[in-house]
Motif scaffolding. Structure first.
Motif, PDB file in Angstrom:
ATOM      1  N   SER A 108       0.866  -1.175   0.000  1.00 21.25           N
ATOM      2  CA  SER A 108       0.000   0.000   0.000  1.00 21.25           C
ATOM      3  C   SER A 108       0.904   1.227   0.000  1.00 21.25           C
ATOM      4  O   SER A 108       2.069   1.153   0.419  1.00 21.25           O
ATOM      5  N   LEU A 109       0.361   2.328  -0.475  1.00 19.00           N
ATOM      6  CA  LEU A 109       1.118   3.577  -0.536  1.00 19.00           C
ATOM      7  C   LEU A 109       0.152   4.729  -0.729  1.00 19.00           C
ATOM      8  O   LEU A 109      -1.047   4.528  -0.893  1.00 19.00           O
ATOM      9  N   LYS A 110       0.712   5.913  -0.714  1.00 21.30           N
ATOM     10  CA  LYS A 110      -0.063   7.114  -1.003  1.00 21.30           C
ATOM     11  C   LYS A 110       0.548   7.747  -2.248  1.00 21.30           C
ATOM     12  O   LYS A 110       1.766   7.852  -2.354  1.00 21.30           O
ATOM     13  N   ALA A 111      -0.320   8.130  -3.180  1.00 16.13           N
ATOM     14  CA  ALA A 111       0.132   8.728  -4.438  1.00 16.13           C
ATOM     15  C   ALA A 111      -0.658  10.000  -4.698  1.00 16.13           C
ATOM     16  O   ALA A 111      -1.833  10.086  -4.338  1.00 16.13           O
ATOM     17  N   PRO A 112      -0.010  10.986  -5.334  1.00 18.25           N
ATOM     18  CA  PRO A 112      -0.744  12.204  -5.669  1.00 18.25           C
ATOM     19  C   PRO A 112      -1.916  11.881  -6.595  1.00 18.25           C
ATOM     20  O   PRO A 112      -1.751  11.174  -7.586  1.00 18.25           O
ATOM     21  N   GLY A 113      -3.076  12.370  -6.226  1.00 18.68           N
ATOM     22  CA  GLY A 113      -4.269  12.158  -7.034  1.00 18.68           C
ATOM     23  C   GLY A 113      -4.767  13.475  -7.581  1.00 18.68           C
ATOM     24  O   GLY A 113      -3.978  14.373  -7.885  1.00 18.68           O
ATOM     25  N   LYS A 114      -6.072  13.592  -7.662  1.00 18.97           N
ATOM     26  CA  LYS A 114      -6.675  14.829  -8.155  1.00 18.97           C
ATOM     27  C   LYS A 114      -6.303  15.988  -7.235  1.00 18.97           C
ATOM     28  O   LYS A 114      -6.231  15.832  -6.019  1.00 18.97           O
ATOM     29  N   ASP A 115      -6.052  17.131  -7.828  1.00 22.35           N
ATOM     30  CA  ASP A 115      -5.691  18.348  -7.086  1.00 22.35           C
ATOM     31  C   ASP A 115      -4.454  18.126  -6.218  1.00 22.35           C
ATOM     32  O   ASP A 115      -4.292  18.769  -5.173  1.00 22.35           O
ATOM     33  N   SER A 116      -3.592  17.176  -6.607  1.00 27.81           N
ATOM     34  CA  SER A 116      -2.344  16.858  -5.899  1.00 27.81           C
ATOM     35  C   SER A 116      -2.563  16.345  -4.480  1.00 27.81           C
ATOM     36  O   SER A 116      -1.626  16.284  -3.694  1.00 27.81           O
ATOM     37  N   LYS A 117      -3.807  16.026  -4.138  1.00 28.73           N
ATOM     38  CA  LYS A 117      -4.065  15.437  -2.820  1.00 28.73           C
ATOM     39  C   LYS A 117      -3.649  13.977  -2.856  1.00 28.73           C
ATOM     40  O   LYS A 117      -3.821  13.296  -3.871  1.00 28.73           O
ATOM     41  N   LEU A 118      -3.089  13.513  -1.734  1.00 30.97           N
ATOM     42  CA  LEU A 118      -2.636  12.125  -1.670  1.00 30.97           C
ATOM     43  C   LEU A 118      -3.824  11.172  -1.605  1.00 30.97           C
ATOM     44  O   LEU A 118      -4.781  11.402  -0.867  1.00 30.97           O
ATOM     45  N   ALA A 119      -3.752  10.125  -2.400  1.00 28.06           N
ATOM     46  CA  ALA A 119      -4.792   9.104  -2.430  1.00 28.06           C
ATOM     47  C   ALA A 119      -4.171   7.753  -2.096  1.00 28.06           C
ATOM     48  O   ALA A 119      -3.005   7.497  -2.414  1.00 28.06           O
ATOM     49  N   ASP A 120      -4.942   6.903  -1.451  1.00 30.06           N
ATOM     50  CA  ASP A 120      -4.464   5.559  -1.122  1.00 30.06           C
ATOM     51  C   ASP A 120      -4.458   4.695  -2.370  1.00 30.06           C
ATOM     52  O   ASP A 120      -5.361   4.784  -3.203  1.00 30.06           O
ATOM     53  N   ALA A 121      -3.428   3.871  -2.488  1.00 33.46           N
ATOM     54  CA  ALA A 121      -3.338   2.897  -3.576  1.00 33.46           C
ATOM     55  C   ALA A 121      -2.786   1.606  -2.987  1.00 33.46           C
ATOM     56  O   ALA A 121      -2.094   1.619  -1.968  1.00 33.46           O
ATOM     57  N   ALA A 122      -3.111   0.494  -3.634  1.00 33.02           N
ATOM     58  CA  ALA A 122      -2.643  -0.804  -3.147  1.00 33.02           C
ATOM     59  C   ALA A 122      -2.420  -1.733  -4.335  1.00 33.02           C
ATOM     60  O   ALA A 122      -2.933  -1.496  -5.438  1.00 33.02           O
ATOM     61  N   GLY A 123      -1.669  -2.788  -4.094  1.00 31.19           N
ATOM     62  CA  GLY A 123      -1.406  -3.752  -5.152  1.00 31.19           C
ATOM     63  C   GLY A 123      -0.745  -4.996  -4.599  1.00 31.19           C
ATOM     64  O   GLY A 123      -0.742  -5.238  -3.390  1.00 31.19           O
ATOM     65  N   LYS A 124      -0.185  -5.752  -5.525  1.00 28.51           N
ATOM     66  CA  LYS A 124       0.476  -6.999  -5.134  1.00 28.51           C
ATOM     67  C   LYS A 124       1.808  -7.102  -5.869  1.00 28.51           C
ATOM     68  O   LYS A 124       2.038  -6.399  -6.854  1.00 28.51           O
ATOM     69  N   TYR A 125       2.674  -7.998  -5.366  1.00 28.92           N
ATOM     70  CA  TYR A 125       4.003  -8.137  -5.952  1.00 28.92           C
ATOM     71  C   TYR A 125       4.490  -9.577  -5.835  1.00 28.92           C
ATOM     72  O   TYR A 125       3.997 -10.350  -5.014  1.00 28.92           O
ATOM     73  N   VAL A 126       5.456  -9.891  -6.686  1.00 28.48           N
ATOM     74  CA  VAL A 126       6.213 -11.132  -6.597  1.00 28.48           C
ATOM     75  C   VAL A 126       7.678 -10.753  -6.742  1.00 28.48           C
ATOM     76  O   VAL A 126       8.046  -9.986  -7.638  1.00 28.48           O
ATOM     77  N   VAL A 127       8.500 -11.265  -5.848  1.00 22.13           N
ATOM     78  CA  VAL A 127       9.944 -11.029  -5.901  1.00 22.13           C
ATOM     79  C   VAL A 127      10.657 -12.368  -5.910  1.00 22.13           C
ATOM     80  O   VAL A 127      10.310 -13.258  -5.128  1.00 22.13           O
ATOM     81  N   VAL A 128      11.637 -12.491  -6.795  1.00 20.11           N
ATOM     82  CA  VAL A 128      12.585 -13.598  -6.723  1.00 20.11           C
ATOM     83  C   VAL A 128      13.805 -13.036  -6.016  1.00 20.11           C
ATOM     84  O   VAL A 128      14.358 -12.013  -6.434  1.00 20.11           O
TER      85      VAL A 128
END
Length: 150
Positions: A108-128
């Motif tokens: 999870s992280l926060k990314a600039p969204g509309k009007d440069s306000k931070l929005a929550d984002a999430a995802g998944k990953y695989v690492v070798v």
């Protein structure tokens, strides 16, 4: 002891030894992830890149493959410069095989969204992960993507 009992003891011992050997990899990888997150959230792209093997590759979403620790550092510096912050990683699974291990998890992280306000984002990953000559685990192949927006 019968043959079946002996076989059962051997199998159980092997299973216990296998899980005991895999546990240190999981603990080491979770510790490396904690250092990765700390470096990222401190805006230290060099510290993030130090967690990667020299011959690592990152496969970011909607971008070309990025090869080598120096180029990976530039990738993460660009992400930091975009204002993406508050990274958190959650390891869901680690499996080890020799000098390699794979991990899957969520972020999870926060990314600039509309009007440069931070929005929550999430995802998944695989690492070798690849075990170095010094016994430390380094990211070798790193791929992630975002969950659909809400």
């Amino acid at each position: 002891m019968t043959f079946n009992h002996c076989l059962l003891v051997v199998v159980l011992t092997a299973l216990c030894l296998g899980s005991a050997q895999a546990q240190p990899a999981k603990e080491a990888i979770e510790a490396a992830n904690a250092e990765f997150v700390k470096a990222y959230n401190s805006k230290d792209a060099a510290g993030v890149a130090a967690k990667y093997a020299d011959d690592a590759a990152a496969l970011p979403p909607d971008m070309a493959r990025v090869d080598g620790r120096q180029n990976i550092q530039k990738l993460w510096q660009g992400v930091i410069d975009m204002g993406i912050s508050d990274l958190a990683l959650t390891t869901l699974e680690v499996q080890e095989s020799g000098d390699f291990a794979y991990e899957s998890g969520t972020f999870s992280l926060k990314a600039p969204g509309k009007d440069s306000k931070l929005a929550d984002a999430a995802g998944k990953y695989v690492v070798v992960w690849k075990k170095g000559q010094d016994g430390s685990w380094k990211l070798y192949r790193d791929i992630w993507n975002f969950d659909p927006g809400k």
